[in-house]
Design an enzyme around this catalytic site. Structure first.
Site, PDB file in Angstrom:
ATOM      1  N   ARG A   5       6.428  -9.091  10.316  1.00 14.85           N
ATOM      2  CA  ARG A   5       6.167  -9.235   8.876  1.00 14.85           C
ATOM      3  C   ARG A   5       5.017 -10.193   8.590  1.00 14.85           C
ATOM      4  NH1 ARG A   5       9.134 -12.698   6.286  1.00 14.85           N
ATOM      5  NH2 ARG A   5      11.034 -12.221   7.446  1.00 14.85           N
ATOM      6  N   TYR A  56      -4.944   0.157 -14.917  1.00 11.92           N
ATOM      7  CA  TYR A  56      -3.854   0.965 -14.352  1.00 11.92           C
ATOM      8  C   TYR A  56      -2.524   0.575 -15.001  1.00 11.92           C
ATOM      9  CZ  TYR A  56      -0.577   2.817 -10.948  1.00 11.92           C
ATOM     10  OH  TYR A  56       0.464   3.472 -10.347  1.00 11.92           O
ATOM     11  N   ASP A 144     -10.158  -4.597  -9.167  1.00 15.43           N
ATOM     12  CA  ASP A 144      -9.429  -3.478  -8.573  1.00 15.43           C
ATOM     13  C   ASP A 144     -10.461  -2.387  -8.293  1.00 15.43           C
ATOM     14  OD1 ASP A 144      -7.954  -1.136  -8.103  1.00 15.43           O
ATOM     15  OD2 ASP A 144      -6.264  -1.828  -9.323  1.00 15.43           O
ATOM     16  N   LYS A 169      -4.757   5.912  -2.806  1.00 15.87           N
ATOM     17  CA  LYS A 169      -5.640   6.847  -3.512  1.00 15.87           C
ATOM     18  C   LYS A 169      -6.835   7.233  -2.640  1.00 15.87           C
ATOM     19  CE  LYS A 169      -2.867   6.097  -7.029  1.00 15.87           C
ATOM     20  NZ  LYS A 169      -3.073   5.000  -7.972  1.00 15.87           N
TER      21      LYS A 169
HETATM   22  C1  LIG Z   1      -2.401   3.675  -8.096  1.00 20.03           C
HETATM   23  C2  LIG Z   1      -3.106   2.450  -8.489  1.00 20.03           C
HETATM   24  C3  LIG Z   1      -2.533   1.168  -8.277  1.00 20.03           C
HETATM   25  C4  LIG Z   1      -1.152   0.995  -7.677  1.00 20.03           C
HETATM   26  O1  LIG Z   1      -1.126   1.454  -6.364  1.00 20.03           O
HETATM   27  P1  LIG Z   1       0.183   2.053  -5.621  1.00 20.03           P
HETATM   28  O2  LIG Z   1      -0.310   2.304  -4.238  1.00 20.03           O
HETATM   29  O3  LIG Z   1       0.591   3.289  -6.359  1.00 20.03           O
HETATM   30  O4  LIG Z   1       1.236   1.000  -5.687  1.00 20.03           O
HETATM   31  C5  LIG Z   1      -3.273   0.054  -8.624  1.00 20.03           C
HETATM   32  N1  LIG Z   1      -4.498   0.167  -9.177  1.00 20.03           N
HETATM   33  C6  LIG Z   1      -5.070   1.368  -9.418  1.00 20.03           C
HETATM   34  C7  LIG Z   1      -6.420   1.423 -10.041  1.00 20.03           C
HETATM   35  C8  LIG Z   1      -4.396   2.545  -9.087  1.00 20.03           C
HETATM   36  O5  LIG Z   1      -4.973   3.742  -9.337  1.00 20.03           O
END
Ligand SMILES: *Cc1c(COP(=O)(O)O)cnc(C)c1O
Length: 202
Positions: A5, A56, A144, A169
């Site tokens: 971990r 998001y 992000d 993504k």
């Molecule tokens: C999907 C997404 C997240 C969250 O990610 P997960 O892997 O679904 O927890 C955060 N920021 C953006 C811009 C996203 O598209």
């Protein structure tokens, strides 16, 4: 690390590649939201955050949740409007109740959270101008970078203190994995996040 971990060779291989792509030290997380929440949980209490109104939805719901428990305050902005965003940043910095924390510690002067392009409305932020303006106010900046990916945009080189990814993504690209990451060139923040990842099990 002696325990999985805290770090392990599988994560390390991914972190080495992602760190090289973004230009910092990468830490892998169990999901994008685990990465987002780890960064926001490092803020001193009460944290002050300026965030895109169309960030998001998981990020906005997380902020509402922690704000409802008094851990931070946040204001939403249209990040495609640089002047208006920096105006709100300045107002946020002016509010009393500066949280205690090490001088110069991450987020002590407030945090500008950016997402560009935003998911799903694709608002685009002027990252260099916003990073410079927020830093001048004493704030730290997180981007992000999920939708652009480091192939198209490298926020650390544009002035950001940290980059967050939902690797679920674009980075993985095949709808067959849930994963996240944070990348930063700041050793203080990398240390905070690594400790948080171990303690919170994310
Ligand atoms: C999907 C997404 C997240 C969250 O990610 P997960 O892997 O679904 O927890 C955060 N920021 C953006 C811009 C996203 O598209």
């Amino acid at each position: 690390p002696v325990y999985g971990r805290d770090g392990n060779p599988t994560w390390a291989a991914l972190e080495e590649v992602l760190g090289a792509l973004e230009g910092g030290r990468a830490l892998a997380f169990a999901s994008g939201m685990a990465a987002v929440s780890a960064v926001l949980e490092t803020l001193p209490i009460p944290g002050r955050v300026v965030v895109p109104g169309d960030a998001y939805n998981g990020t906005r719901r997380f902020l509402s949740d922690v704000a409802s428990r008094g851990r931070l305050r946040f204001r939403t902005v249209d990040v495609s409007d640089t002047a208006a965003t920096l105006r709100v940043c300045a107002e946020m910095c002016d509010t009393p109740g500066r949280p205690s924390g090490p001088e110069g510690g991450f987020g002590t002067g407030g945090l500008l959270w950016l997402e560009s392009p935003t998911n799903p409305l694709l608002s685009v932020a002027d990252l260099p101008a916003l990073c410079e303006g927020a830093h001048a106010l004493g704030m730290d900046v997180v981007v992000d970078n999920t939708f652009a990916s480091p192939l198209l945009q490298r926020p650390l080189a544009l002035g950001a203190d940290a980059v967050v990814h939902s690797a679920t993504k674009i980075l993985s690209g095949h709808s067959d994995v849930v994963m996240g990451a944070v990348v930063t060139a700041r050793p203080d923040l990398a240390g905070l996040l690594e400790r948080r990842r171990s303690l919170h099990g994310a």
